[in-house]
Design a protein around this motif. Structure first.
Motif, PDB file in Angstrom:
ATOM      1  N   LEU A   3       0.815  -1.199   0.000  1.00  0.00           N
ATOM      2  CA  LEU A   3       0.000   0.000   0.000  1.00  0.00           C
ATOM      3  C   LEU A   3       0.859   1.264   0.000  1.00  0.00           C
ATOM      4  O   LEU A   3       0.544   2.243  -0.680  1.00  0.00           O
ATOM      5  CB  LEU A   3      -0.929  -0.019   1.228  1.00  0.00           C
ATOM      6  CG  LEU A   3      -1.917   1.154   1.355  1.00  0.00           C
ATOM      7  CD1 LEU A   3      -2.886   1.151   0.184  1.00  0.00           C
ATOM      8  CD2 LEU A   3      -2.663   1.060   2.685  1.00  0.00           C
ATOM      9  N   SER A   5       3.845   1.687  -1.257  1.00  0.00           N
ATOM     10  CA  SER A   5       4.463   1.888  -2.553  1.00  0.00           C
ATOM     11  C   SER A   5       3.463   2.282  -3.627  1.00  0.00           C
ATOM     12  O   SER A   5       3.835   2.857  -4.648  1.00  0.00           O
ATOM     13  CB  SER A   5       5.202   0.612  -2.978  1.00  0.00           C
ATOM     14  OG  SER A   5       4.289  -0.475  -3.096  1.00  0.00           O
ATOM     15  N   ALA A   6       2.198   2.020  -3.423  1.00  0.00           N
ATOM     16  CA  ALA A   6       1.197   2.319  -4.437  1.00  0.00           C
ATOM     17  C   ALA A   6       0.614   3.719  -4.277  1.00  0.00           C
ATOM     18  O   ALA A   6       0.255   4.370  -5.272  1.00  0.00           O
ATOM     19  CB  ALA A   6       0.080   1.270  -4.385  1.00  0.00           C
ATOM     20  N   ILE A   7       0.479   4.218  -3.053  1.00  0.00           N
ATOM     21  CA  ILE A   7      -0.135   5.534  -2.814  1.00  0.00           C
ATOM     22  C   ILE A   7       0.978   6.566  -2.600  1.00  0.00           C
ATOM     23  O   ILE A   7       1.834   6.403  -1.732  1.00  0.00           O
ATOM     24  CB  ILE A   7      -1.077   5.477  -1.593  1.00  0.00           C
ATOM     25  CG1 ILE A   7      -2.215   4.484  -1.839  1.00  0.00           C
ATOM     26  CG2 ILE A   7      -1.633   6.874  -1.298  1.00  0.00           C
ATOM     27  CD1 ILE A   7      -3.130   4.284  -0.664  1.00  0.00           C
ATOM     28  N   LYS A   8       0.926   7.647  -3.390  1.00  0.00           N
ATOM     29  CA  LYS A   8       1.898   8.736  -3.282  1.00  0.00           C
ATOM     30  C   LYS A   8       1.158  10.070  -3.108  1.00  0.00           C
ATOM     31  O   LYS A   8       0.167  10.338  -3.797  1.00  0.00           O
ATOM     32  CB  LYS A   8       2.768   8.824  -4.541  1.00  0.00           C
ATOM     33  CG  LYS A   8       3.637   7.607  -4.770  1.00  0.00           C
ATOM     34  CD  LYS A   8       4.630   7.408  -3.619  1.00  0.00           C
ATOM     35  CE  LYS A   8       5.482   6.162  -3.832  1.00  0.00           C
ATOM     36  NZ  LYS A   8       6.437   5.942  -2.720  1.00  0.00           N
ATOM     37  N   ILE A   9       1.631  10.835  -2.162  1.00  0.00           N
ATOM     38  CA  ILE A   9       1.077  12.178  -1.904  1.00  0.00           C
ATOM     39  C   ILE A   9       2.138  13.212  -2.296  1.00  0.00           C
ATOM     40  O   ILE A   9       3.238  13.215  -1.742  1.00  0.00           O
ATOM     41  CB  ILE A   9       0.683  12.348  -0.437  1.00  0.00           C
ATOM     42  CG1 ILE A   9      -0.421  11.321  -0.065  1.00  0.00           C
ATOM     43  CG2 ILE A   9       0.201  13.772  -0.171  1.00  0.00           C
ATOM     44  CD1 ILE A   9      -0.817  11.359   1.388  1.00  0.00           C
ATOM     45  N   ILE A  32      -2.881  13.441  -4.133  1.00  0.00           N
ATOM     46  CA  ILE A  32      -2.701  12.020  -3.903  1.00  0.00           C
ATOM     47  C   ILE A  32      -2.826  11.260  -5.223  1.00  0.00           C
ATOM     48  O   ILE A  32      -3.685  11.585  -6.044  1.00  0.00           O
ATOM     49  CB  ILE A  32      -3.711  11.496  -2.862  1.00  0.00           C
ATOM     50  CG1 ILE A  32      -3.408  10.024  -2.529  1.00  0.00           C
ATOM     51  CG2 ILE A  32      -5.139  11.681  -3.344  1.00  0.00           C
ATOM     52  CD1 ILE A  32      -4.221   9.522  -1.345  1.00  0.00           C
ATOM     53  N   THR A  33      -1.948  10.297  -5.425  1.00  0.00           N
ATOM     54  CA  THR A  33      -1.924   9.527  -6.666  1.00  0.00           C
ATOM     55  C   THR A  33      -1.611   8.057  -6.322  1.00  0.00           C
ATOM     56  O   THR A  33      -0.842   7.772  -5.394  1.00  0.00           O
ATOM     57  CB  THR A  33      -0.857  10.064  -7.623  1.00  0.00           C
ATOM     58  OG1 THR A  33      -1.079  11.450  -7.844  1.00  0.00           O
ATOM     59  CG2 THR A  33      -0.910   9.334  -8.955  1.00  0.00           C
ATOM     60  N   ILE A  34      -2.214   7.146  -7.099  1.00  0.00           N
ATOM     61  CA  ILE A  34      -1.969   5.713  -6.914  1.00  0.00           C
ATOM     62  C   ILE A  34      -1.133   5.214  -8.071  1.00  0.00           C
ATOM     63  O   ILE A  34      -1.466   5.415  -9.239  1.00  0.00           O
ATOM     64  CB  ILE A  34      -3.295   4.934  -6.847  1.00  0.00           C
ATOM     65  CG1 ILE A  34      -4.130   5.421  -5.637  1.00  0.00           C
ATOM     66  CG2 ILE A  34      -3.035   3.432  -6.740  1.00  0.00           C
ATOM     67  CD1 ILE A  34      -5.490   4.749  -5.536  1.00  0.00           C
TER      68      ILE A  34
END
Length: 310
Positions: A3, A5-9, A32-34
């Motif tokens: 999780l 590594s997949a979600i970036k703010i 926020i980006t996935i």
């Protein structure tokens, strides 16, 4: 871990580049980006805010062979995160070196006096050159300012003496101009005063001449009247004329500063006898021999301003 590594703010003022198997694919904006786990990763974190870059101080030889120390500051802003990340390595170092080289080029083409007095021209030339060079890197150069210019100590002392001499020269010129204007003003005042005095003297002379002319006219008329009266046989006219001249002569004699004693008749009425005698003399003008004039009555001598004497 999956999780995370997949979600970036992405924070505000920053942009992240996304790489898939090491190849750039897209740019992440703030928010926020996935991402696709194990396939996509964040490549570069780029600061999109305006930044201040300090250009180190360096010695530059001017056109007239004077060595000066120059440093500057550069205001930059990244406009394209991908270009800034992948088209140049170490963006800040590249811009610093570019600013230093162009600073040496621009300052070296100018004389010391121009360098010290035309900082705005130097800033404009540097801004145009560096902004054009950093355009492909996705960077916008907003401003360039020369922070400090330090000539050698001997040049600084010479410039101080030159400035002092120039200011003294200006002070002398200003003082001379003021003295010149003062002398001109005084001369103009004296000129106007002389003109007014001359006009006053001319007016006074004109008035005096006019008074004398009128007096002469009056005297001529009086003489003419007396002459006519004498021609008609009027003894009173000649008596009046002679008596007037007698009184005037006596007054002049009394006013003379050298005169100590004046002889006057004991009785001032003797003047009438004198006038009558003159009238008898006029009547006898046609006779063959003139008759003597009756003598005046006894006279006494009286000092001017003193007591009566025998």
């Amino acid at each position: 871990m999956l999780l995370f590594s997949a979600i970036k703010i992405v924070p505000q003022g920053r942009e992240f580049t996304v790489e898939r198997f090491g190849r750039y694919t897209r740019t992440l904006k703030p928010g926020i980006t996935i991402l696709t786990p194990f396939l996509e990763t964040v490549g570069r974190r780029v600061n999109m805010m305006e930044q201040v870059l300090d250009v180190p101080q360096q010695e530059v030889i001017t056109k007239d062979n004077v060595s000066v120390k120059v440093d500057a500051i550069v205001f930059i802003q990244v406009m394209d995160a991908a270009a800034a990340a992948y088209r140049v390595d170490n963006l800040m170092y590249a811009i610093t070196q570019l600013a230093q080289t162009n600073l040496r080029t621009v300052v070296g083409a100018m004389e010391l006096d121009e360098v010290l007095s035309q900082r705005d021209a130097i800033n404009s030339r540097l801004l145009s050159t560096i902004d054009h060079a950093t355009g492909p890197w996705g960077v916008k150069v907003a401003r360039i300012e020369i922070k400090d210019l330090t000539p050698p100590a001997d040049i600084t002392n010479a410039m101080a003496r030159q400035m002092k001499a120039e200011r003294e020269r200006r002070a002398v010129i200003t003082e001379a101009e003021g003295e010149k204007q003062a002398q001109i003003a005084r001369a103009e005042g004296q000129k106007q005063s002389a003109i007014l005095q001359a006009e006053g003297r001319r007016e006074a002379a004109f008035r005096d001449a006019e008074a004398r002319e009128r007096e002469a006219e009056a005297e001529a008329k009086a003489t003419a009247f007396v002459s006519e009266a004498i021609a008609k046989g009027d003894v009173n006219a000649i008596n009046y004329f002679v008596a007037q001249k007698y009184v005037e002569a006596f007054a002049e004699l009394a006013r003379s500063p050298q005169q100590k004693t004046v002889i006057v008749p004991a009785d001032f009425a003797g003047l009438t006898g004198t006038v009558a005698g003159v009238g008898e003399l006029i009547k006898s003008l046609g006779a063959d021999a003139p008759r003597p004039t009756p003598p005046a009555r006894g006279a006494t001598s009286t000092p001017v301003g003193g007591k009566r004497g025998e």
